[in-house]
Design a protein around this motif. Structure first.
Motif, PDB file in Angstrom:
ATOM      1  N   SER A   1       0.798  -1.228   0.000  1.00 17.35           N
ATOM      2  CA  SER A   1       0.000   0.000   0.000  1.00 17.35           C
ATOM      3  C   SER A   1       0.829   1.276   0.000  1.00 17.35           C
ATOM      4  CB  SER A   1      -0.939   0.015   1.215  1.00 17.35           C
ATOM      5  OG  SER A   1      -0.193   0.112   2.411  1.00 17.35           O
ATOM      6  N   ARG A   2       2.152   1.141   0.172  1.00 14.94           N
ATOM      7  CA  ARG A   2       2.968   2.352   0.217  1.00 14.94           C
ATOM      8  C   ARG A   2       4.414   2.021  -0.136  1.00 14.94           C
ATOM      9  NH1 ARG A   2       5.468   3.028   5.515  1.00 14.94           N
ATOM     10  NH2 ARG A   2       4.954   1.226   6.763  1.00 14.94           N
TER      11      ARG A   2
ATOM     12  N   ALA B   1       4.100  -0.380  -2.976  1.00 14.39           N
ATOM     13  CA  ALA B   1       3.150   0.237  -3.894  1.00 14.39           C
ATOM     14  C   ALA B   1       3.772   0.369  -5.279  1.00 14.39           C
ATOM     15  CB  ALA B   1       2.704   1.599  -3.377  1.00 14.39           C
TER      16      ALA B   1
ATOM     17  N   TYR C   1      -2.040  -4.680   3.470  1.00 16.08           N
ATOM     18  CA  TYR C   1      -1.730  -3.476   4.250  1.00 16.08           C
ATOM     19  C   TYR C   1      -2.061  -3.791   5.699  1.00 16.08           C
ATOM     20  CZ  TYR C   1      -6.749  -2.598   4.489  1.00 16.08           C
ATOM     21  OH  TYR C   1      -8.098  -2.720   4.737  1.00 16.08           O
TER      22      TYR C   1
ATOM     23  N   ARG D   1      -5.014   4.484   2.096  1.00 18.52           N
ATOM     24  CA  ARG D   1      -3.822   4.430   1.255  1.00 18.52           C
ATOM     25  C   ARG D   1      -3.866   3.193   0.353  1.00 18.52           C
ATOM     26  NH1 ARG D   1       1.955   5.447   3.870  1.00 18.52           N
ATOM     27  NH2 ARG D   1       1.511   7.589   3.326  1.00 18.52           N
ATOM     28  N   ALA D   2      -4.289   2.052   0.912  1.00 19.53           N
ATOM     29  CA  ALA D   2      -4.412   0.825   0.115  1.00 19.53           C
ATOM     30  C   ALA D   2      -5.447   1.001  -0.988  1.00 19.53           C
ATOM     31  CB  ALA D   2      -4.781  -0.347   1.017  1.00 19.53           C
TER      32      ALA D   2
ATOM     33  N   VAL E   1      -4.022   2.811  -3.998  1.00 25.55           N
ATOM     34  CA  VAL E   1      -3.212   1.956  -4.878  1.00 25.55           C
ATOM     35  C   VAL E   1      -4.121   1.055  -5.703  1.00 25.55           C
ATOM     36  CG1 VAL E   1      -1.396   0.204  -4.984  1.00 25.55           C
ATOM     37  CG2 VAL E   1      -1.228   2.075  -3.327  1.00 25.55           C
TER      38      VAL E   1
END
Length: 171
Positions: free
Chosen positions: A16-17, A21, A38, A44-45, A48
């Motif tokens: 997720s980052r 990501a 995540y 945030r997930a 993506v």
């Protein structure tokens, strides 16, 4: 956009980052459908996932704490079930614990071992049931596994060295 991974399905832990990501998006750009895990930031997930879907690929975000073996196994099984197969596992999720050995307690050691060593092992073991001919397990290591570049990285270096051993053993 290349399509070298058309009809392939990948799972990226910690997708997720950051690096995860980036890997998830690149796999999608290359034609793969992508599941990602995540730990806590669902928003945030979801971002993506939307980026992957904008590339015309299927995507799935799965909440799974790498410190929980049942959650890791469940994420692998869910990715394969919901996306129809699993061709690529990317063991990317990790914790970066920094501190002198005499400053770190048992909790930091247990968390690092659980996420950086046990979770990739559990994920790989679970993935083996789903991977077919040509399946891949990729583990994201660190130069710290080979060379500690500044003080305070002993625990992290240990975990990444163990990950190298796991990866070599699987190969």
């Amino acid at each position: 956009m290349t399509t070298t991974l058309n009809d392939r399905v990948a799972l990226v832990t910690g997708g997720s980052r950051g690096i995860g990501a980036g890997i998830a998006l690149r796999l999608a750009q290359d034609g793969a459908d992508v599941a990602l895990t995540y730990r806590q930031d669902a928003e945030r997930a979801a971002t993506v996932v939307k980026q992957i879907e904008a590339l015309g690929r299927r995507a799935l975000a799965i909440q799974a704490d790498g410190a929980d073996p049942a959650a890791v196994q469940g994420a692998v099984d869910r990715a394969a079930a919901e996306l129809g197969r699993l061709d690529i596992l990317v063991n990317n999720a990790a914790v970066f614990t920094v501190g002198a050995m005499d400053e770190l307690g048992s909790a930091e050691v247990e968390q690092t071992v659980a996420v950086n060593i046990r979770a990739p092992y559990v994920a790989a073991r679970a993935a083996l049931r789903h991977l077919g001919e040509g399946g891949r397990i990729i583990s994201i290591g660190s130069n710290v596994g080979e060379r500690v570049v500044f003080p305070g990285l002993t625990l992290y270096a240990m975990s990444k060295s163990a990950l190298v051993g796991l990866t070599r053993g699987l190969a």
